[in-house]
Design a protein around this motif. Structure first.
Motif, PDB file in Angstrom:
ATOM      1  N   MET A   1     -17.701 -92.790 127.456  1.00  0.00           N
ATOM      2  CA  MET A   1     -17.063 -91.325 127.118  1.00  0.00           C
ATOM      3  C   MET A   1     -17.898 -90.367 127.236  1.00  0.00           C
ATOM      4  O   MET A   1     -17.274 -89.349 127.746  1.00  0.00           O
ATOM      5  N   ILE A   2     -19.226 -90.593 126.988  1.00  0.00           N
ATOM      6  CA  ILE A   2     -20.080 -89.408 127.467  1.00  0.00           C
ATOM      7  C   ILE A   2     -20.048 -89.018 129.065  1.00  0.00           C
ATOM      8  O   ILE A   2     -19.975 -87.765 129.266  1.00  0.00           O
ATOM      9  N   ASP A   3     -19.908 -89.841 129.728  1.00  0.00           N
ATOM     10  CA  ASP A   3     -19.657 -89.606 131.062  1.00  0.00           C
ATOM     11  C   ASP A   3     -18.539 -89.139 131.468  1.00  0.00           C
ATOM     12  O   ASP A   3     -18.581 -88.259 132.711  1.00  0.00           O
ATOM     13  N   GLU A   4     -17.409 -89.741 131.008  1.00  0.00           N
ATOM     14  CA  GLU A   4     -16.014 -89.161 131.300  1.00  0.00           C
ATOM     15  C   GLU A   4     -16.237 -87.523 130.648  1.00  0.00           C
ATOM     16  O   GLU A   4     -15.583 -86.714 131.484  1.00  0.00           O
ATOM     17  N   LEU A   5     -16.687 -87.121 129.572  1.00  0.00           N
ATOM     18  CA  LEU A   5     -16.800 -85.837 129.148  1.00  0.00           C
ATOM     19  C   LEU A   5     -17.526 -85.014 130.191  1.00  0.00           C
ATOM     20  O   LEU A   5     -17.158 -83.710 130.358  1.00  0.00           O
ATOM     21  N   ASP A   6     -18.688 -85.450 130.759  1.00  0.00           N
ATOM     22  CA  ASP A   6     -19.448 -84.745 131.519  1.00  0.00           C
ATOM     23  C   ASP A   6     -18.761 -84.376 133.004  1.00  0.00           C
ATOM     24  O   ASP A   6     -18.787 -83.243 133.455  1.00  0.00           O
ATOM     25  N   ALA A   7     -18.078 -85.536 133.281  1.00  0.00           N
ATOM     26  CA  ALA A   7     -17.183 -85.187 134.757  1.00  0.00           C
ATOM     27  C   ALA A   7     -16.010 -84.245 134.349  1.00  0.00           C
ATOM     28  O   ALA A   7     -16.020 -83.593 135.307  1.00  0.00           O
ATOM     29  N   ALA A   8     -15.445 -84.438 133.155  1.00  0.00           N
ATOM     30  CA  ALA A   8     -14.424 -83.226 132.968  1.00  0.00           C
ATOM     31  C   ALA A   8     -15.018 -82.102 132.721  1.00  0.00           C
ATOM     32  O   ALA A   8     -14.290 -80.896 133.321  1.00  0.00           O
ATOM     33  N   GLN A   9     -16.078 -81.781 132.185  1.00  0.00           N
ATOM     34  CA  GLN A   9     -16.567 -80.401 131.931  1.00  0.00           C
ATOM     35  C   GLN A   9     -17.217 -79.876 133.368  1.00  0.00           C
ATOM     36  O   GLN A   9     -17.086 -78.772 133.810  1.00  0.00           O
ATOM     37  N   GLN A  10     -17.447 -80.915 134.279  1.00  0.00           N
ATOM     38  CA  GLN A  10     -18.070 -80.347 135.431  1.00  0.00           C
ATOM     39  C   GLN A  10     -16.906 -80.103 136.506  1.00  0.00           C
ATOM     40  O   GLN A  10     -16.866 -79.045 137.205  1.00  0.00           O
ATOM     41  N   ARG A  11     -15.381 -80.616 136.216  1.00  0.00           N
ATOM     42  CA  ARG A  11     -14.323 -80.107 137.064  1.00  0.00           C
ATOM     43  C   ARG A  11     -13.914 -79.059 136.534  1.00  0.00           C
ATOM     44  O   ARG A  11     -13.362 -78.031 137.235  1.00  0.00           O
ATOM     45  N   VAL A  12     -14.160 -78.812 135.061  1.00  0.00           N
ATOM     46  CA  VAL A  12     -13.694 -77.284 134.272  1.00  0.00           C
ATOM     47  C   VAL A  12     -14.650 -76.337 135.267  1.00  0.00           C
ATOM     48  O   VAL A  12     -14.051 -75.157 135.427  1.00  0.00           O
ATOM     49  N   ARG A  13     -15.921 -76.405 135.256  1.00  0.00           N
ATOM     50  CA  ARG A  13     -16.742 -75.444 135.832  1.00  0.00           C
ATOM     51  C   ARG A  13     -16.222 -75.190 137.487  1.00  0.00           C
ATOM     52  O   ARG A  13     -16.379 -74.219 137.817  1.00  0.00           O
ATOM     53  N   GLU A  14     -16.106 -76.304 138.090  1.00  0.00           N
ATOM     54  CA  GLU A  14     -15.625 -76.214 139.637  1.00  0.00           C
ATOM     55  C   GLU A  14     -14.507 -75.376 139.669  1.00  0.00           C
ATOM     56  O   GLU A  14     -14.217 -74.415 140.351  1.00  0.00           O
ATOM     57  N   LEU A  15     -13.284 -75.441 138.822  1.00  0.00           N
ATOM     58  CA  LEU A  15     -12.053 -74.884 138.753  1.00  0.00           C
ATOM     59  C   LEU A  15     -12.251 -73.528 138.415  1.00  0.00           C
ATOM     60  O   LEU A  15     -11.720 -72.477 138.957  1.00  0.00           O
ATOM     61  N   GLU A  16     -13.336 -73.182 137.407  1.00  0.00           N
ATOM     62  CA  GLU A  16     -13.589 -71.784 137.246  1.00  0.00           C
ATOM     63  C   GLU A  16     -14.203 -70.921 138.370  1.00  0.00           C
ATOM     64  O   GLU A  16     -13.837 -69.958 138.594  1.00  0.00           O
ATOM     65  N   ILE A  17     -15.092 -71.775 139.165  1.00  0.00           N
ATOM     66  CA  ILE A  17     -15.740 -71.010 140.194  1.00  0.00           C
ATOM     67  C   ILE A  17     -14.552 -70.711 141.170  1.00  0.00           C
ATOM     68  O   ILE A  17     -14.642 -69.637 141.912  1.00  0.00           O
ATOM     69  N   GLU A  18     -13.489 -71.829 141.423  1.00  0.00           N
ATOM     70  CA  GLU A  18     -12.481 -71.621 142.544  1.00  0.00           C
ATOM     71  C   GLU A  18     -11.772 -70.397 142.037  1.00  0.00           C
ATOM     72  O   GLU A  18     -11.432 -69.625 142.920  1.00  0.00           O
ATOM     73  N   LEU A  19     -11.286 -70.119 140.899  1.00  0.00           N
ATOM     74  CA  LEU A  19     -10.487 -69.230 140.232  1.00  0.00           C
ATOM     75  C   LEU A  19     -11.033 -67.893 140.474  1.00  0.00           C
ATOM     76  O   LEU A  19     -10.562 -66.816 140.698  1.00  0.00           O
ATOM     77  N   ALA A  20     -12.421 -67.814 140.154  1.00  0.00           N
ATOM     78  CA  ALA A  20     -13.273 -66.626 140.320  1.00  0.00           C
ATOM     79  C   ALA A  20     -13.161 -66.183 141.711  1.00  0.00           C
ATOM     80  O   ALA A  20     -13.262 -65.024 142.144  1.00  0.00           O
ATOM     81  N   LEU A  21     -13.393 -67.260 142.714  1.00  0.00           N
ATOM     82  CA  LEU A  21     -13.520 -66.707 144.127  1.00  0.00           C
ATOM     83  C   LEU A  21     -12.226 -66.269 144.551  1.00  0.00           C
ATOM     84  O   LEU A  21     -12.250 -65.307 145.342  1.00  0.00           O
ATOM     85  N   ARG A  22     -11.263 -66.906 144.202  1.00  0.00           N
ATOM     86  CA  ARG A  22      -9.679 -66.476 144.476  1.00  0.00           C
ATOM     87  C   ARG A  22      -9.629 -64.910 144.009  1.00  0.00           C
ATOM     88  O   ARG A  22      -9.212 -64.190 144.801  1.00  0.00           O
ATOM     89  N   HIS A  23     -10.074 -64.542 142.827  1.00  0.00           N
ATOM     90  CA  HIS A  23      -9.709 -63.468 142.294  1.00  0.00           C
ATOM     91  C   HIS A  23     -10.920 -62.223 143.098  1.00  0.00           C
ATOM     92  O   HIS A  23     -10.000 -61.243 143.300  1.00  0.00           O
ATOM     93  N   ALA A  24     -12.065 -62.749 143.300  1.00  0.00           N
ATOM     94  CA  ALA A  24     -12.693 -61.935 144.154  1.00  0.00           C
ATOM     95  C   ALA A  24     -12.075 -61.455 145.555  1.00  0.00           C
ATOM     96  O   ALA A  24     -12.155 -60.398 145.923  1.00  0.00           O
ATOM     97  N   ARG A  25     -11.582 -62.578 146.284  1.00  0.00           N
ATOM     98  CA  ARG A  25     -10.833 -62.309 147.398  1.00  0.00           C
ATOM     99  C   ARG A  25      -9.639 -61.387 147.509  1.00  0.00           C
ATOM    100  O   ARG A  25      -9.437 -60.610 148.196  1.00  0.00           O
ATOM    101  N   ASP A  26      -9.134 -61.539 146.079  1.00  0.00           N
ATOM    102  CA  ASP A  26      -7.866 -60.721 146.172  1.00  0.00           C
ATOM    103  C   ASP A  26      -8.083 -59.441 145.813  1.00  0.00           C
ATOM    104  O   ASP A  26      -7.635 -58.469 146.333  1.00  0.00           O
ATOM    105  N   ASP A  27      -9.212 -59.046 145.229  1.00  0.00           N
ATOM    106  CA  ASP A  27      -9.837 -57.609 144.786  1.00  0.00           C
ATOM    107  C   ASP A  27     -10.180 -57.331 146.070  1.00  0.00           C
ATOM    108  O   ASP A  27      -9.745 -56.103 146.416  1.00  0.00           O
ATOM    109  N   ALA A  28     -10.858 -57.981 146.922  1.00  0.00           N
ATOM    110  CA  ALA A  28     -11.349 -57.404 148.253  1.00  0.00           C
ATOM    111  C   ALA A  28     -10.098 -56.909 149.060  1.00  0.00           C
ATOM    112  O   ALA A  28     -10.267 -56.146 149.652  1.00  0.00           O
ATOM    113  N   SER A  29      -9.402 -57.879 149.004  1.00  0.00           N
ATOM    114  CA  SER A  29      -8.103 -57.676 149.969  1.00  0.00           C
ATOM    115  C   SER A  29      -7.174 -56.139 149.436  1.00  0.00           C
ATOM    116  O   SER A  29      -7.127 -55.459 150.213  1.00  0.00           O
ATOM    117  N   ARG A  30      -7.078 -55.900 148.409  1.00  0.00           N
ATOM    118  CA  ARG A  30      -6.573 -54.844 147.629  1.00  0.00           C
ATOM    119  C   ARG A  30      -7.563 -53.715 148.158  1.00  0.00           C
ATOM    120  O   ARG A  30      -6.981 -52.711 148.489  1.00  0.00           O
TER     121      ARG A  30
END
Length: 153
Positions: free
Chosen positions: A1-30
């Motif tokens: 269960m600990i490994d599964e929790l670590d994998a889920a947290q890692q996926r959350v971090r990756e998604l947060e970074i991807e979302l931040a990148l999208r927002h930064a590119r949108d801001d740059a575009s505007r």
């Protein structure tokens, strides 16, 4: 269960970074649109050396990532259809339509025209310098006499 929790947290971090990148590119575009320009695109280096990011739609260029609509950019980012290329290379690729391609074509043509004019001016200046070196006043006076000049004057 600990490994599964670590994998889920890692996926959350990756998604947060991807979302931040999208927002930064949108801001740059505007911000870029507010400035009213894509990129300088004023020198030969700007169009033939410096790479830019291009948004693709079904493998065809839709435009510079800083200029395309938010929907097109989001779609290109989701599908990993963002391409790094110079303006010169991008203009040789297929585009979604001529209207999207036109500003880059015009910028490219303007740069080439200015470079050609500069080269022609430099060539003309070199020819003038070469002629002056060959025909100094002393050389011309020695080889040629003025017509109808009186002897002794």
């Amino acid at each position: 269960m600990i490994d599964e929790l670590d994998a889920a947290q890692q996926r959350v971090r990756e998604l947060e970074i991807e979302l931040a990148l999208r927002h930064a590119r949108d801001d740059a575009s505007r911000l870029q649109r507010k400035l009213g320009r894509i990129a300088t695109l004023a020198t030969l280096d700007d169009i033939a050396v410096v790479t830019h990011e291009w948004a693709l739609v079904d493998g065809r260029v839709a435009g510079h990532v800083l200029v395309v609509s938010d929907d097109v950019l989001s779609c290109a980012l989701e599908r990993c259809e963002v391409w790094d290329a110079t303006v010169e290379v991008a203009l040789q690729a297929p585009w979604i339509d001529g209207e999207a391609r036109e500003p880059y074509h015009s910028a490219y043509a303007n740069v080439l025209s200015a470079v050609t004019q500069d080269l022609c001016k430099a060539q003309a200046a070199q020819r003038a310098t070469d002629l002056e070196a060959r025909w100094t006043p002393a050389t011309a006076a020695h080889r040629y006499k003025r017509p109808f000049a009186e002897e002794g004057r």
